[in-house]
Enzyme design. Structure first.
Site, PDB file in Angstrom:
ATOM      1  N   CYS B  83       0.821  -1.210   0.000  1.00  0.00           N
ATOM      2  CA  CYS B  83       0.000   0.000   0.000  1.00  0.00           C
ATOM      3  C   CYS B  83       0.856   1.261   0.000  1.00  0.00           C
ATOM      4  CB  CYS B  83      -0.937   0.017   1.199  1.00  0.00           C
ATOM      5  SG  CYS B  83      -1.780  -1.538   1.450  1.00  0.00           S
ATOM      6  N   ILE B 209     -12.105   0.600  -1.011  1.00  0.00           N
ATOM      7  CA  ILE B 209     -11.175   0.486  -2.118  1.00  0.00           C
ATOM      8  C   ILE B 209     -11.853   0.956  -3.404  1.00  0.00           C
ATOM      9  CG2 ILE B 209      -9.803  -1.341  -1.074  1.00  0.00           C
ATOM     10  CD1 ILE B 209     -11.334  -3.317  -2.772  1.00  0.00           C
ATOM     11  N   LYS B 328      -9.899   6.658   4.061  1.00  0.00           N
ATOM     12  CA  LYS B 328     -11.217   6.218   4.497  1.00  0.00           C
ATOM     13  C   LYS B 328     -12.309   6.637   3.521  1.00  0.00           C
ATOM     14  CE  LYS B 328     -14.689   4.796   6.683  1.00  0.00           C
ATOM     15  NZ  LYS B 328     -15.218   4.577   5.328  1.00  0.00           N
ATOM     16  N   HIS B 332      -9.402   4.393  -1.347  1.00  0.00           N
ATOM     17  CA  HIS B 332      -8.057   3.840  -1.218  1.00  0.00           C
ATOM     18  C   HIS B 332      -7.737   2.980  -2.442  1.00  0.00           C
ATOM     19  CE1 HIS B 332      -4.491   2.176   0.473  1.00  0.00           C
ATOM     20  NE2 HIS B 332      -5.006   1.183   1.148  1.00  0.00           N
TER      21      HIS B 332
END
Lengths: 135, 385, 351
Positions: B83, B209, B328, B332
């Site tokens: 990430c 996501i 959040k 993401h």
């Protein structure tokens, strides 16, 4: 996981075989060539008791591929009596019975099946100490 | 070593881009950043991405995106740090420019996440953890963070509801960011009642996501001054590692790489946490916000949640975080996230953050975390007058 | 024909049980299939969890046996698993079990199949291996996760569990072997063809000519050959497909209810197939005093019976607390409903 990878790690998976560092005498799991504590070469296999306590845990609702048939299931980080932390599923216990600090012991269980025709993957899990529970 | 500046930036909205592929997203962000900089011919393209191989069956992203962005012929490569791939790409571009080997470099973070099923994506993300001794046990990436959160609650005496402010703050800010994925505020009650993914982590503890791409053009300071406009200097770029597996750490609640990369960044910039005006941290999960605030020196151990409870993380607070929605609520897109963070911090420093603008900000910090704290990249940006 | 005896004296140096924690009551099965009208042969049966199979049952039973034997696993020269529910059709359960308990690589490994007497067949072979002097220690396991067709009378009793026995020199034994006997004929009482999920059986035909004829013939030959009368035996353990069969066989052979009571577990766990008689024996070894004779007789469809006469030694009392008692597994009990059972036992097709 590939079939050769499962085979290479069979002792760790099936019986929680770790190492003991010949220099600092600490137990190491999973095994690795360089001791994570003192940096010395560590290659002496050593069995672990499989006893420990729950350091933390979670009930997994959204399972990764291959684990869907088992959801929801409990996972934990277990602090072994010999020192190392190990990540594994909990079994033979309900979510409301688990707490941080609970004594557990290692058992070898089925982790998943690669379809109806594929490999059955076995490995370590932890459960509440049997004797403490029933005797 | 020479000073490096941000010459241009670009981003696509984060979301479910059914009509855009990996290469479309990346090319759009690159083209938009070059246009913002007013530059046509960079020498280097560094692509940050984690999942293209597993979800899109596409590697060789450096060459692919260079081609699709109209840059065929330049040097290009992909870097991967789970990430933290995005910020790592920026750091690699930074090193190339700072070292003097390259004058103009583009860093692009891109991720296409909605082409796979939910299980495929969960499995692909689990590759950020230790494959043999975490993922193979059926431990999802969420579950690892869930175990950190439960231990944190246990050691410091918090309830799950105490983490709500991280999510509420992020959604409040995302509602005013046109590029954010979740542009609606949420209430503490919605947080308390949200559906569990891996206890105690619910849907509202977790970053959503999505697909997205963001890009930065970096160049030497003297060029930035010649181009005019607000000059944003990269005052620090630093990274550090810890064990990939949580169980290999002596104290999993003290993420060493967060601390080390922040300390290295502070030392390079010659500043401390008290000097930072805003902090784009890696709020993939509410627990990571707490651990990031603590590791970077904004709160003592166990005090990250307290900071949120005391209202200090909002736009008016002592240390505003997730000012454009964070992971959040902006969303993401895993390997792109680190670039979005720097793009947003730069927008704040330029005074272009719209309704979320923090007045008079001069120093912004970003922190991008790969795995459960295994690879952490911290940047400090400075607005020069 | 005479009773079988090995060249050198052997005995059980370690034993271990395993029973899964889940229980399905027969009234619950009855509620689904017969509206509560049928006569339940037992109260409830033990059911394997989602992560349990014959291999995992065998591993835990074997670890318990090793703990009681107090020997290094590398000393086992055979790891034999008897079952009708090996997880693989081709790939030995025994090799997985041997690896997990640390017995590899200097060991024999094989899977045995003879319906419910697969485990005692392995035990006979272990006696022969140690008794011939070829090995000092051999491990024989009987374990199953038995399946019955939904609604069939077998579904009321087909259960999961197993037990492991380490055979070794008589000097180290918790119970020495006085003799054994095996009796086999071709019987079409119960079978399962390849690739079939559930077995077929001959209904009432499984009783008289199958279970009773073979069980009683084996016991009579063994007792007569050793000149032992029922009153000289303290405990008797039978294969237990239900409660009724072993009770009647015991009675016909001259045993009293007190002979069979501690080893009769079917009421609480059902028929654990290859584990059935061997689990009964482990429950008896848990409570036996030194110097007591124990009769063990299995029955496997197809059909045959293996009968053994054991005599406990002084070591029984000192070694048995080294692992969990059979009773501990019986007490660890989580009732489930029929829906959960269907999910756990793969009777629900996900794909």
């Amino acid at each position: 996981m590939t079939i050769p990878s499962y085979w290479r790690t069979r002792r760790q998976r099936l019986s929680l075989e770790g190492e003991i560092c010949p220099h600092c005498r600490r137990h190491v799991f999973p095994p690795r060539d360089i001791c994570p504590y003192c940096g010395g070469p560590a290659k002496a296999a050593a069995s672990l008791s499989g006893r420990g306590t729950v350091y933390s845990f979670s009930l997994v609702h959204n399972a990764p591929a291959g684990f869907e048939p088992y959801a929801p299931y409990l996972v934990a980080i277990v602090k072994l009596d010999e020192g190392p932390l190990v990540t594994a599923q909990l079994t033979d216990v309900s979510p409301d019975e688990v707490s941080i600090g609970m004594p557990v012991e290692m058992v070898t269980r089925k982790l998943r099946e690669e379809g109806e025709e594929g490999l059955i993957v076995y490995g370590y899990k932890f459960r509440p100490l049997l004797q403490a529970e029933a005797l | 070593m020479r000073d490096v500046a941000i010459l241009g930036l670009g981003q696509t909205p984060v979301g479910e881009h059914w009509d855009l592929s990996l290469r479309d997203l990346g090319a759009q962000a690159i083209v938009s950043a070059l246009k913002d900089a007013g530059i046509e011919a960079p020498q280097l393209l560094v692509v940050g991405n984690m999942l293209s191989g597993s979800l899109s069956h596409q590697e060789n992203l450096g060459a692919l995106l260079a081609d699709y962005a109209g840059l065929r012929g330049i040097e290009a490569l992909k870097v991967e740090a789970a990430c933290a791939s995005g910020a790592m790409a920026v750091r690699m571009a930074y090193l190339a420019v700072a070292g003097g080997m390259v004058d103009i470099a583009v860093a692009c973070g891109v991720e296409k996440m909605t082409d796979g099923s939910s299980e495929e994506t969960t499995t692909a993300l689990a590759a950020a953890a230790d494959d043999l001794f975490e993922s193979d046990q059926g431990i999802s990436f969420v579950a690892l963070n869930a175990m950190l959160m439960r231990r944190y609650m246990h050691e410091f005496g918090y309830r799950r509801e105490d983490f709500a402010e991280f999510a509420v703050n992020a959604h409040r800010n995302a509602a005013r960011n046109p590029n954010a994925m979740f542009r609606r505020p949420i209430t503490p009650q919605a947080f308390a009642e949200a559906k569990m993914i891996a206890t105690p982590i619910s849907l509202l503890d977790s970053a959503g996501i999505g697909d997205g791409a963001a890009a930065l053009v970096l160049g030497p300071m003297d060029l930035a001054r010649r181009l005019g406009g607000a000059v944003i200097r990269i005052a620090a770029s630093a990274s550090a590692t810890d064990s990939v597996a949580l169980h290999d750490r002596r104290d999993p609640l003290e993420v060493r790489a967060i601390y080390l990369s922040a300390q290295r960044a502070y030392a390079q910039a010659g500043v401390g946490p008290q000097d930072i005006d805003l902090f784009e941290l890696h709020d993939a999960f509410t627990i990571m916000s707490a651990l990031s605030l603590e590791g970077a020196g904004f709160a003592p151990r166990g005090g990250g949640v307290r900071l949120a409870l005391e209202g200090e993380i909002g736009l008016e607070g002592r240390i505003p975080i997730s000012t454009m929605g964070g992971l959040k609520a902006r969303g993401h897109p895993v390997g792109a996230t680190g670039v979005y963070q720097i793009v947003e911090a730069a927008l704040q420093l330029r005074g272009q953050a719209g309704e979320n603008q923090i007045p008079n900000c001069r120093l912004a910090m970003t922190q991008n975390i790969g795995g459960s704290g295994a690879n952490v990249v911290t940047h400090i940006l400075e607005r020069l007058a | 024909m005479s009773v079988m005896k090995p060249l050198r004296a052997v005995g059980i140096v370690g034993y271990g049980a395993y029973i899964p924690r889940f229980r399905l009551s027969t009234t619950e099965i009855d509620r689904i299939w017969h509206g509560g009208e049928a006569l339940a042969p037992i109260r409830e049966k033990a059911v394997a969890g989602l992560d349990e199979d014959t291999v995992t049952i065998s591993i835990e039973a074997a670890r318990n046996a090793l703990a009681r034997a107090g020997i290094a696993p590398s000393k086992l020269r055979a790891v034999w698993v008897g079952s009708e529910s090996h997880p693989y059709a081709v790939k030995p359960s025994s090799a997985i079990v041997a690896e997990a308990i640390g017995a590899t690589p200097e060991t024999l490994g094989a899977d045995w199949q003879f319906a419910c007497k697969a485990g005692t067949e392995a035990l006979q072979a272990a006696i022969a291996l140690v008794g011939s002097g070829m090995a000092d220690y051999a491990l024989a396991i009987g374990a199953d996760t038995a399946q019955g067709r939904p609604g069939d009378e077998l579904e009321y009793t087909a259960a999961a569990g197993g037990a492991a026995y380490i055979v070794g020199p008589a000097e180290e034994a918790l119970a020495t072997l006085e003799g054994s006997y095996s009796y086999v004929t071709d019987m079409p009482d119960f079978w399962r063809r390849p690739m079939q999920r559930y077995p077929q059986h001959g209904g009432r035909f499984t009783g008289e000519p199958a279970y009773f004829a073979h069980t009683e013939a084996a016991v009579r030959a063994l007792m007569e050959g050793l000149h032992i009368a029922p009153e000289e035996v303290t405990w008797a353990v039978f294969h237990q497909p239900n409660v009724r069969f072993p009770r009647r066989a015991a009675q016909e052979l001259g045993f009293q209810p007190h002979h069979i009571a501690p080893g009769l577990l079917a009421e609480e766990i059902g028929n654990t197939y290859a584990g059935s008689a061997l689990l009964g024996l482990s429950a008896v070894l848990d409570i036996a005093e030194p110097g007591q004779r124990i009769l063990l007789v299995s029955f496997g469809s197809g059909a045959g019976s293996d009968a053994f006469l054991w005599r406990t030694t002084e070591r029984i009392a000192e070694r048995r607390s080294a692992a969990p008692f059979t009773r501990a597994y019986l007490a660890r009990r989580t009732p489930i409903d029929y829906g959960t059972y269907v999910r756990y036992h793969g009777k629900l097709h996900m794909h």
